[in-house]
Design a protein around this motif. Sequence first.
Motif, PDB file in Angstrom:
ATOM      1  N   VAL A 102      -8.511 -15.729  -6.841  1.00  0.00           N
ATOM      2  CA  VAL A 102      -8.477 -14.108  -7.222  1.00  0.00           C
ATOM      3  C   VAL A 102      -9.932 -13.698  -7.212  1.00  0.00           C
ATOM      4  CG1 VAL A 102      -7.883 -12.380  -8.912  1.00  0.00           C
ATOM      5  CG2 VAL A 102      -6.179 -14.129  -8.383  1.00  0.00           C
ATOM      6  N   ALA A 103     -11.003 -14.192  -7.708  1.00  0.00           N
ATOM      7  CA  ALA A 103     -12.140 -13.743  -7.808  1.00  0.00           C
ATOM      8  C   ALA A 103     -12.995 -13.488  -6.608  1.00  0.00           C
ATOM      9  CB  ALA A 103     -13.040 -14.741  -8.676  1.00  0.00           C
ATOM     10  N   ARG A 104     -12.685 -14.634  -5.663  1.00  0.00           N
ATOM     11  CA  ARG A 104     -13.023 -14.632  -4.291  1.00  0.00           C
ATOM     12  C   ARG A 104     -12.544 -13.520  -3.399  1.00  0.00           C
ATOM     13  NH1 ARG A 104     -12.554 -20.375  -4.436  1.00  0.00           N
ATOM     14  NH2 ARG A 104     -10.511 -20.031  -3.138  1.00  0.00           N
ATOM     15  N   ARG A 105     -11.235 -13.324  -3.642  1.00  0.00           N
ATOM     16  CA  ARG A 105     -10.419 -12.153  -2.904  1.00  0.00           C
ATOM     17  C   ARG A 105     -10.824 -10.911  -3.531  1.00  0.00           C
ATOM     18  NH1 ARG A 105      -9.163 -10.302   1.589  1.00  0.00           N
ATOM     19  NH2 ARG A 105      -7.309  -8.700   1.563  1.00  0.00           N
ATOM     20  N   ALA A 164     -16.539  -6.195  -1.194  1.00  0.00           N
ATOM     21  CA  ALA A 164     -17.437  -6.001   0.112  1.00  0.00           C
ATOM     22  C   ALA A 164     -16.989  -5.048   1.115  1.00  0.00           C
ATOM     23  CB  ALA A 164     -17.856  -7.237   0.655  1.00  0.00           C
ATOM     24  N   GLU A 165     -15.482  -5.273   1.440  1.00  0.00           N
ATOM     25  CA  GLU A 165     -14.963  -4.410   2.347  1.00  0.00           C
ATOM     26  C   GLU A 165     -15.112  -2.890   2.018  1.00  0.00           C
ATOM     27  OE1 GLU A 165     -10.893  -5.637   3.206  1.00  0.00           O
ATOM     28  OE2 GLU A 165     -11.533  -7.556   4.022  1.00  0.00           O
ATOM     29  N   ILE A 166     -14.837  -2.621   0.949  1.00  0.00           N
ATOM     30  CA  ILE A 166     -14.978  -1.293   0.461  1.00  0.00           C
ATOM     31  C   ILE A 166     -16.059  -0.656   0.591  1.00  0.00           C
ATOM     32  CG2 ILE A 166     -14.662   0.485  -1.499  1.00  0.00           C
ATOM     33  CD1 ILE A 166     -12.244  -1.442  -2.365  1.00  0.00           C
ATOM     34  N   ALA A 167     -17.344  -1.520   0.193  1.00  0.00           N
ATOM     35  CA  ALA A 167     -18.606  -1.101   0.141  1.00  0.00           C
ATOM     36  C   ALA A 167     -18.902  -0.830   1.652  1.00  0.00           C
ATOM     37  CB  ALA A 167     -19.715  -1.784  -0.300  1.00  0.00           C
ATOM     38  N   GLN A 168     -18.700  -1.748   2.774  1.00  0.00           N
ATOM     39  CA  GLN A 168     -18.895  -1.586   3.872  1.00  0.00           C
ATOM     40  C   GLN A 168     -18.385  -0.211   4.551  1.00  0.00           C
ATOM     41  OE1 GLN A 168     -20.919  -3.301   5.732  1.00  0.00           O
ATOM     42  NE2 GLN A 168     -20.914  -1.897   7.409  1.00  0.00           N
ATOM     43  N   HIS A 169     -17.072   0.033   4.146  1.00  0.00           N
ATOM     44  CA  HIS A 169     -16.256   1.078   4.581  1.00  0.00           C
ATOM     45  C   HIS A 169     -16.939   2.467   4.174  1.00  0.00           C
ATOM     46  CE1 HIS A 169     -12.937   3.617   6.204  1.00  0.00           C
ATOM     47  NE2 HIS A 169     -12.749   4.221   4.806  1.00  0.00           N
TER      48      HIS A 169
END
Length: 743
Positions: A357-360, A366-371
Motif C-alpha cells: 500500500v505504501a509503495r502504491r 509521483a504520478e499526480i506530481a508529474q501530471h
Amino acid sequence: MPNSWPKPGLLPWKLAAIFLLLAVGIGAAGYGYLQNQREHAIQEKHNELAAIATLKARQIAAWREERVAEAESILTTSFIVSHAQRWLQSAGKDQAERQALLAWMAAPRHSRHYRCVFLFDPAGEMRLASNSDKPAPCQHTQPSVLEALRTQRVLFLDFHATGVPEEAHLSLFVPLLAQANGQKTAIGALAFEIDPHQFLYPLIQSWPTPSPTAETVLVRRDGEDVLYLNELRHNKAAAMTLRHPLSETTQPAVRAALGEEGLVEGKDYRNVEVLAALRKIPNSPWFLVTKIDRAEVEAPLRERLVMVASVSAMLIGLTAFAVMLLWRQQQMRFNLARHEFEEEALHQANTELESRVARRTRDLQAEIAQHRLTESALTESEARFRMMADSAPVLIWLAGSDKLCNYFNKTWLDFTGRTLEQELGNGWMEGVHPDDLQRCSDVYASSFDARRPFQMEYRLKRHDGEYRWLIDHGVPRLLADGEFAGYIGSCFDITESRLAHDNLARQAEDLTRSNADLEQFAFIASHDLQEPLRMVASYVQLLARRYHDKLDQGAQDFIDFAVEGVTRMQRLINDLLTYSLVGTDTGDLGATDCNQVLAEVLANLRPLIEESQAHISQDLLPTIPAIASQVGQMLQNLIGNAIKFRAARPPEIHVGARRDGEYWVFSVRDNGIGIEPDYFDKIFMIFKRLHSREKYAGTGIGLAICKRIAERHHGRIWVESELGKGSTFYFTIPIMEPEEKIA
C-alpha cells in the motif's frame, strides 16, 4: 505462511547497513532529480536566449538595410535633386523651393528615424537643416559629406558621438546626382542624422517576456577594446562610453567581438554570472549579446530544493521507521514460542500488505506530481507563445484543422484596426482586396486540403483604409503524435519592395530606350560628319591634280596639310563611333575561343608585324563567355600599341592568360619604350596622348575603347610598366554562363 519455526533475524549492524544504503539511495535520487531540473532550466533558457538573439539580429540587420536602401533610393530621385539644384542655384533666395525642401526633409517618414536632415552644397557647406533647433551638424559630418560627393556613393557612418552620451548617433550621407550631357554630377548632398533613441535602442532593449535581469547588448570592436553601443539596463550612460579590453575573455561581449557565436556562460560588465547568446549582425561591424543572470534562472530551483529535501527526509524517516519496525518484529519472532507462530505469520502478511500500500501510495503521488508539472509547463508554454507572438513585429495567425482562424496577434489587430472577434473564423477575409479575394481563398483552401506549406501575396486593408501588399507564409502544425492540428502563418508588409521593383523595371526600360537612341545618334552623326569631310578631301585633291603645275611648293604643302587633317578627322570620327557603340552593344555572350580570336587579330596585323620584324608568342588561351568582336578589338589595340611604341630593338610580344578565382586574367607583355607610373591611369582616358602626333600617329582613343570593353564585360584593365624596359597590359573577364547578357 511460514511452514517452519522462525529463525533469528538480521543482526543490528546489518539492519543499520541496509538503512544507510537506502538513505544514500534516496539522497542520490533527490540530488539527481535536482541536477536534471537545473540542466533542463538552463537548456530552456539557452533556447530562449538563442531565439531572441536570432530574432533581434535579423531585425537590426533589416533596419540597417532599410536605412541604406532608403538612402540609395534618394540618390537619383528627380524630385529632391531638382528642388535642391534650383534652390542652391538661387543662392538660397528662392523661398518656394526652400519650403518644398523643408517639407520633404521634415516628412514623417524621415522624423521617424532621423534626428535631423541637412542639405550641403557641392563645396561641402551646410545650407539647410530640417530641425531649426539643431542648426549645426557634428564635427564628423563635413569630411563624410566631401567623401560622398567625391565618390558619388551613399556613405554610412557608424555610431559616433560629440562627447555627450545622449548625442550618440549614426549618419547617412547621400550625394544628389543630376544628369547632364549623359554624365552624373553631384549638385549637393543630404546628411541624415539617425537618432538611435527613436527606434534602434527601443528595438534592442525590448524583451518578449518579463524578466528583472534580462537585456540585449549591442557592441563592436574598437581597436583592442570592445565598445558598448547602446544604453544598458543597469548602466544608462554606457552608450559609446563603456568599453572593456579584449583580454577579458570571460565577458560574453568580448567573446562576441572576437568573432564567437552561439551560447556561452561568463560574467557581464557588472561582474555577475550570466547565460548569454552571441550573434553577429550581418553586413555590419556590430555584435549582439542577449543575456540573463544565472541567479534568475536558478531561482525557481530553490523551491524545488525545499520540496525534494522534504520528500527525501520523509522517505528516509519512513525507511528508518520500517527498519526499526523490522528489527523489532524480528526480535519478537525470535523470542516467541511455537504457540505464537500462526499469529506471527498473520502479522508478517499484514506487514507485506502495508508495504505494498505504501509503495502504491508513493507511485500515485509521483504520478499526480508529474501530471501537475505537465499541466503547468503546457500553461506556461502557451502564455509564453502568445506573449512572444504579440510582441513580434510581424502579423501572425493560427487556424485549426477546420480551416477557421482562431488567433491573431496584437500586431495583426493593430494593423487592421479590428477586434479579435471580428477577425476570427473567416472574418479576416473582409479586409482582403476584392481583386485578390478569390485567388487568396483558393490558395488557402487547396493548401489546407493538401496539408502543404503555402506562400501568397495579397492586399489587406490597413486601419487607415489603405490597401497594403502582404506576403503570407503558412505552414502546417502537427501534434507530438503527428496529428494535423491546423496552420500557423506570418505576414510581412512588402508594399515598398513592390513599388521599388516596379520603379526598377521602369528605369531599365528607360535605359534600353536611351541606348537605342544613342546608337541611332552615333550612326547619323558619323554619316553626316564624314560626308562633308569626304567632299573637302575630294575637292582639295582635285585642286592639287588640276593646278599642280601652277602652284608653288608652299601651296602644295597647304594642300597636303588639308588632306592630312581631313583624313585624321575621319579616323577620329570612326574611333568615336566605335567608342560609343561599345557601350550600346548588349549582344549575347557566346562561347568565344580566344586562340581563334588572336589568330584573326594577327592576320589583320600581318603587314605591321612583318614591317617591324615583331616576334609574337602566346600561351594556350581559354574559351570564355564574351562578345568575340570586342575581345578581338581589344587584343588588336593592345598588340598594335605594343608594335607602335617599340624601342630600337625588334618588338617581343607575349599574350598570356591565367585563372584567378572567378576571373580570367589576360596579359599582353612587350619590350617597348615603357610608361611612367604617373600616367598609368591617365592613358585610359579618351584623347589622352603621351607623345606628339608627329612622333606616334593615332587619335588617343584606343585604350579608352579597351577600358570600356573590359568594363562592359564586368572586368577591368590596368598596366604595369617600367620606363625603357617595356609594359604589360592586363584585363579580366569573369567566368560566367554563356547565356548571360551584358547589361
